[in-house]
Design a protein around this motif. Structure first.
Motif, mmCIF file in Angstrom:
data_model
loop_
_atom_site.group_PDB
_atom_site.id
_atom_site.type_symbol
_atom_site.label_atom_id
_atom_site.label_comp_id
_atom_site.label_asym_id
_atom_site.label_seq_id
_atom_site.Cartn_x
_atom_site.Cartn_y
_atom_site.Cartn_z
ATOM 1 N N HIS A 102 0.807 -1.214 0.000
ATOM 2 C CA HIS A 102 0.000 0.000 0.000
ATOM 3 C C HIS A 102 0.843 1.269 0.000
ATOM 4 O O HIS A 102 0.646 2.157 -0.825
ATOM 5 C CB HIS A 102 -0.935 0.009 1.208
ATOM 6 N N HIS A 103 1.802 1.365 0.937
ATOM 7 C CA HIS A 103 2.626 2.568 0.983
ATOM 8 C C HIS A 103 3.926 2.317 1.730
ATOM 9 O O HIS A 103 4.082 1.313 2.414
ATOM 10 C CB HIS A 103 1.870 3.737 1.635
ATOM 11 N N VAL A 104 4.833 3.258 1.564
ATOM 12 C CA VAL A 104 6.060 3.327 2.345
ATOM 13 C C VAL A 104 5.915 4.503 3.297
ATOM 14 O O VAL A 104 5.583 5.616 2.869
ATOM 15 C CB VAL A 104 7.293 3.509 1.438
ATOM 16 N N GLY A 105 6.132 4.271 4.579
ATOM 17 C CA GLY A 105 5.988 5.336 5.568
ATOM 18 C C GLY A 105 7.334 5.935 5.929
ATOM 19 O O GLY A 105 8.317 5.220 6.127
ATOM 20 N N ALA A 106 7.401 7.271 6.005
ATOM 21 C CA ALA A 106 8.671 7.940 6.282
ATOM 22 C C ALA A 106 8.445 9.197 7.114
ATOM 23 O O ALA A 106 7.333 9.736 7.165
ATOM 24 C CB ALA A 106 9.384 8.298 4.981
ATOM 25 N N ALA A 143 0.942 10.534 -0.553
ATOM 26 C CA ALA A 143 1.047 10.942 -1.955
ATOM 27 C C ALA A 143 2.019 10.035 -2.672
ATOM 28 O O ALA A 143 2.929 9.457 -2.054
ATOM 29 C CB ALA A 143 1.531 12.392 -2.060
ATOM 30 N N SER A 144 1.840 9.908 -3.975
ATOM 31 C CA SER A 144 2.859 9.267 -4.796
ATOM 32 C C SER A 144 3.987 10.259 -5.017
ATOM 33 O O SER A 144 3.747 11.449 -5.213
ATOM 34 C CB SER A 144 2.274 8.851 -6.147
ATOM 35 N N LEU A 145 5.216 9.768 -4.991
ATOM 36 C CA LEU A 145 6.369 10.631 -5.258
ATOM 37 C C LEU A 145 6.889 10.467 -6.677
ATOM 38 O O LEU A 145 7.908 11.053 -7.036
ATOM 39 C CB LEU A 145 7.495 10.340 -4.257
ATOM 40 N N SER A 146 6.202 9.674 -7.495
ATOM 41 C CA SER A 146 6.627 9.471 -8.878
ATOM 42 C C SER A 146 6.197 10.657 -9.738
ATOM 43 O O SER A 146 5.248 11.372 -9.392
ATOM 44 C CB SER A 146 6.013 8.184 -9.435
ATOM 45 N N PRO A 147 6.868 10.886 -10.863
ATOM 46 C CA PRO A 147 6.474 11.994 -11.747
ATOM 47 C C PRO A 147 4.989 11.911 -12.081
ATOM 48 O O PRO A 147 4.519 10.863 -12.545
ATOM 49 C CB PRO A 147 7.347 11.776 -12.995
ATOM 50 N N PRO A 148 4.226 12.968 -11.846
ATOM 51 C CA PRO A 148 2.763 12.885 -11.984
ATOM 52 C C PRO A 148 2.289 12.551 -13.389
ATOM 53 O O PRO A 148 1.213 11.972 -13.558
ATOM 54 C CB PRO A 148 2.298 14.279 -11.548
ATOM 55 N N GLU A 149 3.077 12.878 -14.408
ATOM 56 C CA GLU A 149 2.630 12.622 -15.774
ATOM 57 C C GLU A 149 2.692 11.145 -16.142
ATOM 58 O O GLU A 149 2.195 10.748 -17.202
ATOM 59 C CB GLU A 149 3.471 13.435 -16.775
ATOM 60 N N HIS A 150 3.275 10.305 -15.270
ATOM 61 C CA HIS A 150 3.419 8.890 -15.596
ATOM 62 C C HIS A 150 2.533 7.983 -14.749
ATOM 63 O O HIS A 150 2.755 6.774 -14.687
ATOM 64 C CB HIS A 150 4.879 8.466 -15.440
ATOM 65 N N TRP A 179 3.611 7.054 -0.785
ATOM 66 C CA TRP A 179 4.391 7.309 0.422
ATOM 67 C C TRP A 179 3.475 7.982 1.437
ATOM 68 O O TRP A 179 2.631 8.805 1.071
ATOM 69 C CB TRP A 179 5.571 8.229 0.136
ATOM 70 N N ARG A 180 3.644 7.643 2.689
ATOM 71 C CA ARG A 180 2.951 8.336 3.772
ATOM 72 C C ARG A 180 4.006 9.038 4.609
ATOM 73 O O ARG A 180 4.905 8.396 5.155
ATOM 74 C CB ARG A 180 2.124 7.369 4.609
ATOM 75 N N LEU A 181 3.914 10.355 4.686
ATOM 76 C CA LEU A 181 4.930 11.183 5.332
ATOM 77 C C LEU A 181 4.368 11.800 6.604
ATOM 78 O O LEU A 181 3.261 12.341 6.603
ATOM 79 C CB LEU A 181 5.375 12.305 4.389
ATOM 80 N N ARG A 182 5.138 11.738 7.674
ATOM 81 C CA ARG A 182 4.747 12.380 8.922
ATOM 82 C C ARG A 182 5.839 13.340 9.370
ATOM 83 O O ARG A 182 7.020 13.159 9.067
ATOM 84 C CB ARG A 182 4.487 11.345 10.018
ATOM 85 N N GLY A 183 5.415 14.348 10.108
ATOM 86 C CA GLY A 183 6.374 15.288 10.664
ATOM 87 C C GLY A 183 6.787 14.887 12.063
ATOM 88 O O GLY A 183 6.379 13.848 12.586
ATOM 89 N N PRO A 184 7.609 15.709 12.714
ATOM 90 C CA PRO A 184 8.021 15.410 14.088
ATOM 91 C C PRO A 184 6.858 15.585 15.059
ATOM 92 O O PRO A 184 5.858 16.228 14.755
ATOM 93 C CB PRO A 184 9.122 16.441 14.353
#
Length: 314
Positions: free
Chosen positions: A84-88, A118-125, A131-136
């Motif tokens: 599903h996603h990579v968490g970072a 969000a996906s981190l891949s180029p949006p046109e492709h 990826w699931r991103l969290r802050g501190p």
């Protein structure tokens, strides 16, 4: 630039959490850390510690509640389990969102002020890998705010003897285009690549993710009948497989045989007098994830450091 300073987890979604949690516990030897059921967040899950992976986890999720976004994800994928996603973690979530927006990357899910997906891949492709991103601050981004700490019993049968998550592989139509994109977006560093004509039906490269022992591989199809092109036609620029290193090759294969999990596409070789071996476990036996297992007699034999590309202009 999007600053990723730690990979937290890899998450799979399944319609049968108990079955697949048992698989990762019983064959892979992952150790349960916590469990939760949060219908208001639409998720039930189990977090596993991966042997040899310091602070990096494997998470198995399933829908919970009437309005679960994960249920919609499963519907879109024909009810099949999968990555599903990579968490970072990022040092500044607002700055990360600003960077995503500036590059045309759309947030597909979020918890206000806590995490975004969000996906981190180029949006046109196409959608690429989520990826699931969290802050501190708040460390929860899986609906696991009220998770219950648990521990796994000693495995009753042989396990794979995993030493850690080595890399995540993504298929893409042009490996160099995606490598440039990830380098500019998040500072990924190319550390290894095959020659253009070294492998008959594919070419690959490996990127280091700053702040993480997990690397990112990109594979591109070559020739008229490449498995990579078939995968891209079917799934788009998605995650192709996840690779784990094992400590004892014969023991790992014996564990698969004991638990009736077949392997395929075995290869081996010798470089500088040291042996390496690898094989795969089909997604239907690993919660929808194609799993690659490798063993090397000496560190750095399987992925050679002498294939680091020269500096630009050298």
């Amino acid at each position: 630039m999007l600053r990723i300073y730690r990979i937290d987890h890899v998450a799979v979604v399944t319609p049968d959490l108990d079955k697949h949690a048992g698989l990762f516990e019983g064959l892979f030897g992952f150790r349960r850390v916590s469990e939760w059921d949060n219908p208001s967040a639409g998720v039930r899950g189990v977090r596993f510690a991966v042997p040899g992976a310091f602070g990096q986890y494997w998470v198995v999720l399933t829908p919970s509640g009437a309005d679960s976004a994960l249920a919609g994800w499963l519907d879109e994928h024909g009810g099949r389990a999968g990555l599903h996603h990579v968490g970072a973690e990022v040092p500044d979530l607002d700055a990360a969102v600003g960077e995503l927006e500036s590059r045309g990357l759309k947030v597909t899910d979020f918890a206000p002020g806590r995490w975004v997906e969000a996906s981190l891949s180029p949006p046109e492709h196409g959608p690429g890998v989520l990826w699931r991103l969290r802050g501190p601050g708040d460390l929860h981004m899986l609906g696991d705010e009220s998770a219950t700490p648990v521990s796994s019993p000693e495995p009753a049968r042989p396990v794979l003897g995993i030493l850690g998550i080595d890399h995540i592989c993504q298929a893409f139509h042009d490996r160099d285009e995606l490598a440039r994109w990830y380098t500019e977006l998040a500072g990924f560093v190319q550390v290894w690549r095959t020659a253009e004509d070294e492998i008959p039906d594919m070419a690959d490269l490996v990127l280091n993710i700053p702040g993480s022992s997990i690397c990112w591989e990109v594979i591109t199809g070559r020739g008229e009948d490449s498995f990579v092109d078939k995968f891209l036609a079917r799934s788009g620029p998605a995650a192709h497989h996840v690779t784990f290193q094992v400590s004892d090759w014969d023991a790992a294969l014996a564990a698969c045989e004991a638990q009736e999990v077949p392997t395929f596409d075995y290869e081996d070789g010798v470089k500088d007098g040291a042996a390496w071996k690898h094989t795969f476990i089909h997604p239907k036996h690993a919660a929808g994830v194609l799993v690659q297992l490798f063993w090397e007699e000496q560190p750095g034999v399987w992925v050679r450091s002498d294939k680091i590309p020269p500096p630009v202009g050298a």
